[in-house]
Design a protein around this motif. Sequence first.
Motif, PDB file in Angstrom:
ATOM      1  N   GLN A 101       0.832  -1.199   0.000  1.00 15.35           N
ATOM      2  CA  GLN A 101       0.000   0.000   0.000  1.00 15.35           C
ATOM      3  C   GLN A 101       0.873   1.258   0.000  1.00 15.35           C
ATOM      4  OE1 GLN A 101      -1.893   1.157   3.643  1.00 15.35           O
ATOM      5  NE2 GLN A 101      -3.652   2.069   2.597  1.00 15.35           N
ATOM      6  N   TYR A 102       1.911   1.255   0.807  1.00 12.21           N
ATOM      7  CA  TYR A 102       2.817   2.405   0.857  1.00 12.21           C
ATOM      8  C   TYR A 102       3.444   2.645  -0.517  1.00 12.21           C
ATOM      9  CZ  TYR A 102       6.826   5.294   2.176  1.00 12.21           C
ATOM     10  OH  TYR A 102       7.760   6.294   2.244  1.00 12.21           O
ATOM     11  N   CYS A 103       3.885   1.572  -1.162  1.00 20.01           N
ATOM     12  CA  CYS A 103       4.480   1.706  -2.498  1.00 20.01           C
ATOM     13  C   CYS A 103       3.485   2.286  -3.490  1.00 20.01           C
ATOM     14  CB  CYS A 103       4.979   0.354  -2.990  1.00 20.01           C
ATOM     15  SG  CYS A 103       6.413  -0.308  -2.100  1.00 20.01           S
ATOM     16  N   HIS A 104       2.282   1.714  -3.535  1.00 17.05           N
ATOM     17  CA  HIS A 104       1.282   2.170  -4.492  1.00 17.05           C
ATOM     18  C   HIS A 104       0.863   3.610  -4.220  1.00 17.05           C
ATOM     19  CE1 HIS A 104      -0.147  -2.093  -5.906  1.00 17.05           C
ATOM     20  NE2 HIS A 104       1.162  -1.910  -6.024  1.00 17.05           N
ATOM     21  N   ASP A 105       0.782   3.982  -2.946  1.00 20.35           N
ATOM     22  CA  ASP A 105       0.444   5.370  -2.608  1.00 20.35           C
ATOM     23  C   ASP A 105       1.518   6.340  -3.083  1.00 20.35           C
ATOM     24  OD1 ASP A 105      -1.939   4.644  -1.464  1.00 20.35           O
ATOM     25  OD2 ASP A 105      -1.248   4.822   0.615  1.00 20.35           O
ATOM     26  N   HIS A 106       2.754   5.831  -3.231  1.00 18.25           N
ATOM     27  CA  HIS A 106       3.856   6.662  -3.709  1.00 18.25           C
ATOM     28  C   HIS A 106       4.172   6.380  -5.178  1.00 18.25           C
ATOM     29  CE1 HIS A 106       4.285   7.206   0.628  1.00 18.25           C
ATOM     30  NE2 HIS A 106       5.018   8.265   0.368  1.00 18.25           N
ATOM     31  N   HIS A 107       3.185   5.796  -5.879  1.00 16.27           N
ATOM     32  CA  HIS A 107       3.271   5.571  -7.332  1.00 16.27           C
ATOM     33  C   HIS A 107       4.442   4.656  -7.712  1.00 16.27           C
ATOM     34  CE1 HIS A 107       0.277   8.678  -7.380  1.00 16.27           C
ATOM     35  NE2 HIS A 107       1.119   9.579  -6.900  1.00 16.27           N
ATOM     36  N   ILE A 108       4.687   3.661  -6.873  1.00 16.06           N
ATOM     37  CA  ILE A 108       5.705   2.650  -7.156  1.00 16.06           C
ATOM     38  C   ILE A 108       5.038   1.290  -7.247  1.00 16.06           C
ATOM     39  CG2 ILE A 108       7.806   1.511  -6.317  1.00 16.06           C
ATOM     40  CD1 ILE A 108       8.249   4.426  -7.038  1.00 16.06           C
ATOM     41  N   VAL A 109       5.289   0.559  -8.323  1.00 15.27           N
ATOM     42  CA  VAL A 109       4.858  -0.834  -8.420  1.00 15.27           C
ATOM     43  C   VAL A 109       6.099  -1.712  -8.362  1.00 15.27           C
ATOM     44  CG1 VAL A 109       2.683  -0.437  -9.608  1.00 15.27           C
ATOM     45  CG2 VAL A 109       4.768  -0.665 -10.943  1.00 15.27           C
ATOM     46  N   HIS A 110       6.009  -2.780  -7.586  1.00 16.41           N
ATOM     47  CA  HIS A 110       7.183  -3.616  -7.327  1.00 16.41           C
ATOM     48  C   HIS A 110       7.485  -4.549  -8.492  1.00 16.41           C
ATOM     49  CE1 HIS A 110       9.665  -6.776  -5.491  1.00 16.41           C
ATOM     50  NE2 HIS A 110       9.995  -5.880  -4.574  1.00 16.41           N
ATOM     51  N   ARG A 111       6.482  -5.235  -8.979  1.00 21.58           N
ATOM     52  CA  ARG A 111       6.540  -6.127 -10.150  1.00 21.58           C
ATOM     53  C   ARG A 111       7.345  -7.407  -9.941  1.00 21.58           C
ATOM     54  NH1 ARG A 111       7.391  -3.115 -15.803  1.00 21.58           N
ATOM     55  NH2 ARG A 111       9.423  -2.584 -14.918  1.00 21.58           N
ATOM     56  N   ASP A 112       7.750  -7.687  -8.713  1.00 23.92           N
ATOM     57  CA  ASP A 112       8.415  -8.974  -8.460  1.00 23.92           C
ATOM     58  C   ASP A 112       8.175  -9.420  -7.020  1.00 23.92           C
ATOM     59  OD1 ASP A 112       9.830 -11.213  -9.248  1.00 23.92           O
ATOM     60  OD2 ASP A 112      11.794 -10.347  -8.789  1.00 23.92           O
ATOM     61  N   ILE A 113       6.932  -9.271  -6.567  1.00 25.27           N
ATOM     62  CA  ILE A 113       6.584  -9.729  -5.221  1.00 25.27           C
ATOM     63  C   ILE A 113       6.570 -11.249  -5.213  1.00 25.27           C
ATOM     64  CG2 ILE A 113       4.771  -9.776  -3.464  1.00 25.27           C
ATOM     65  CD1 ILE A 113       3.892  -7.001  -4.496  1.00 25.27           C
ATOM     66  N   LEU A 122       1.628 -12.167 -19.696  1.00 30.00           N
ATOM     67  CA  LEU A 122       1.932 -13.253 -20.623  1.00 30.00           C
ATOM     68  C   LEU A 122       1.208 -13.110 -21.954  1.00 30.00           C
ATOM     69  CD1 LEU A 122       1.617 -16.173 -18.042  1.00 30.00           C
ATOM     70  CD2 LEU A 122       3.704 -14.983 -18.741  1.00 30.00           C
ATOM     71  N   GLN A 123       0.524 -11.992 -22.144  1.00 32.37           N
ATOM     72  CA  GLN A 123      -0.323 -11.848 -23.327  1.00 32.37           C
ATOM     73  C   GLN A 123       0.109 -10.715 -24.250  1.00 32.37           C
ATOM     74  OE1 GLN A 123      -3.986 -11.633 -20.989  1.00 32.37           O
ATOM     75  NE2 GLN A 123      -4.581 -13.640 -21.787  1.00 32.37           N
ATOM     76  N   ALA A 124       1.313 -10.217 -24.069  1.00 27.84           N
ATOM     77  CA  ALA A 124       1.879  -9.195 -24.960  1.00 27.84           C
ATOM     78  C   ALA A 124       0.972  -7.992 -25.122  1.00 27.84           C
ATOM     79  CB  ALA A 124       2.205  -9.814 -26.326  1.00 27.84           C
ATOM     80  N   VAL A 125       0.389  -7.538 -24.013  1.00 30.11           N
ATOM     81  CA  VAL A 125      -0.447  -6.348 -24.032  1.00 30.11           C
ATOM     82  C   VAL A 125       0.083  -5.360 -22.998  1.00 30.11           C
ATOM     83  CG1 VAL A 125      -2.508  -7.598 -24.765  1.00 30.11           C
ATOM     84  CG2 VAL A 125      -2.039  -7.320 -22.322  1.00 30.11           C
ATOM     85  N   LYS A 126      -0.227  -4.080 -23.181  1.00 30.41           N
ATOM     86  CA  LYS A 126       0.128  -3.103 -22.167  1.00 30.41           C
ATOM     87  C   LYS A 126      -0.753  -3.320 -20.940  1.00 30.41           C
ATOM     88  CE  LYS A 126       2.065   0.523 -25.078  1.00 30.41           C
ATOM     89  NZ  LYS A 126       2.038   1.971 -25.435  1.00 30.41           N
ATOM     90  N   TYR A 127      -0.219  -3.059 -19.784  1.00 32.55           N
ATOM     91  CA  TYR A 127      -0.933  -3.376 -18.555  1.00 32.55           C
ATOM     92  C   TYR A 127      -0.707  -2.290 -17.510  1.00 32.55           C
ATOM     93  CZ  TYR A 127       3.775  -4.848 -17.210  1.00 32.55           C
ATOM     94  OH  TYR A 127       5.122  -4.875 -16.957  1.00 32.55           O
ATOM     95  N   GLU A 128      -1.638  -2.190 -16.564  1.00 33.49           N
ATOM     96  CA  GLU A 128      -1.480  -1.298 -15.429  1.00 33.49           C
ATOM     97  C   GLU A 128      -0.646  -2.004 -14.364  1.00 33.49           C
ATOM     98  OE1 GLU A 128      -5.112   0.268 -13.974  1.00 33.49           O
ATOM     99  OE2 GLU A 128      -5.646   1.251 -15.860  1.00 33.49           O
ATOM    100  N   GLY A 129       0.209  -1.252 -13.681  1.00 28.17           N
ATOM    101  CA  GLY A 129       1.143  -1.844 -12.737  1.00 28.17           C
ATOM    102  C   GLY A 129       0.536  -2.386 -11.463  1.00 28.17           C
ATOM    103  N   PRO A 130      -0.298  -1.624 -10.741  1.00 25.79           N
ATOM    104  CA  PRO A 130      -0.791  -2.100  -9.440  1.00 25.79           C
ATOM    105  C   PRO A 130      -1.498  -3.457  -9.475  1.00 25.79           C
ATOM    106  CG  PRO A 130      -1.147   0.255  -9.628  1.00 25.79           C
ATOM    107  CD  PRO A 130      -0.645  -0.207 -10.976  1.00 25.79           C
TER     108      PRO A 130
END
Length: 301
Positions: free
Chosen positions: A135-147, A192-200
């Motif tokens: 939540q802290y990351c997302h509130d600061h506009h950071i997506v981790h992408r490897d949780i 996995l579908q070669a499309v643009k995606y939202e980070g959160p």
Amino acid sequence: MMEQDLKMMEQDLKACYSIEENFDTNYKMLNTLGEGKFSVVKRAFHVPTSTSVAVKILQNTKEYTSPICREARIMKSLSHPNIIKLFHVVQRREITYLVMEYASEGELQDRIIKVGSLEESETRRLFAQIVHAVQYCHDHHIVHRDIKASNILIDCRGNAKLCDFGLAAEVIPGQKLAGFCGTLPYCAPELLQAVKYEGPPVDIWSLGVLLFLMLSGNLPFQGRSFVDLKQEIISANFSIPSHVSIDISNVIIELLMINPSRRPTIHQIMRHPMIRGSEACLPPTSTQISQAPQATALSGP
């Protein structure tokens, strides 16, 4: 041309990092904690403060200069009790050192392997702490992408710490990302579908995989080949063990929705009775943190 490229790389690094000439005398390197494709993490002893720290050692290759700067910049911007703290950054000609908080109990992955699966009470407590960090990351506009379980560390007080922001991205609301990244069994279908995606929503899916693993000791998607695993993920083909309580089962199902728009936001997860009913026990600032070297000022490109 190569000499010019090298000079440009050095300029980029100098803009991002401090240079500390007495690094070798201030830190005594000890055992290896983990290794990646472009880095190794070692436990080290900070001599001036008699403190254990973790040092991530990264190779300064031309193609990796920008990711190193981004990782350091992101970590420098984050300050949360459930996120590993960056204390100091030291740049040398060929190597960059990220000096970070040391979590003495190691990876959550190792704990799960050791005991098979976690007790439900421990799962609720640790997962609540991880959700607070995300939540802290997302509130600061950071997506981790490897949780994943190996990127969750446990400190000496038994509290969870999110680490490794090497694949993290800074995003603005509505911004779409592109390209595959992360660890396949934890990856959301849209990756996995070669499309643009939202980070959160990608982080939300990974939280679902992590929660499943914590309670069952197994990953929800276990295809024998890349093709099989990809198909299981895209179709969200998983089965929750019968011993998992109904409220947690419902959370897993919500987090592992195929359509990213149907997954809850991190704030919606925070309001779930499973999280609200858990004592997150956010750890106070420890002696280790207060004594460790202070993070240096970093300026990104």
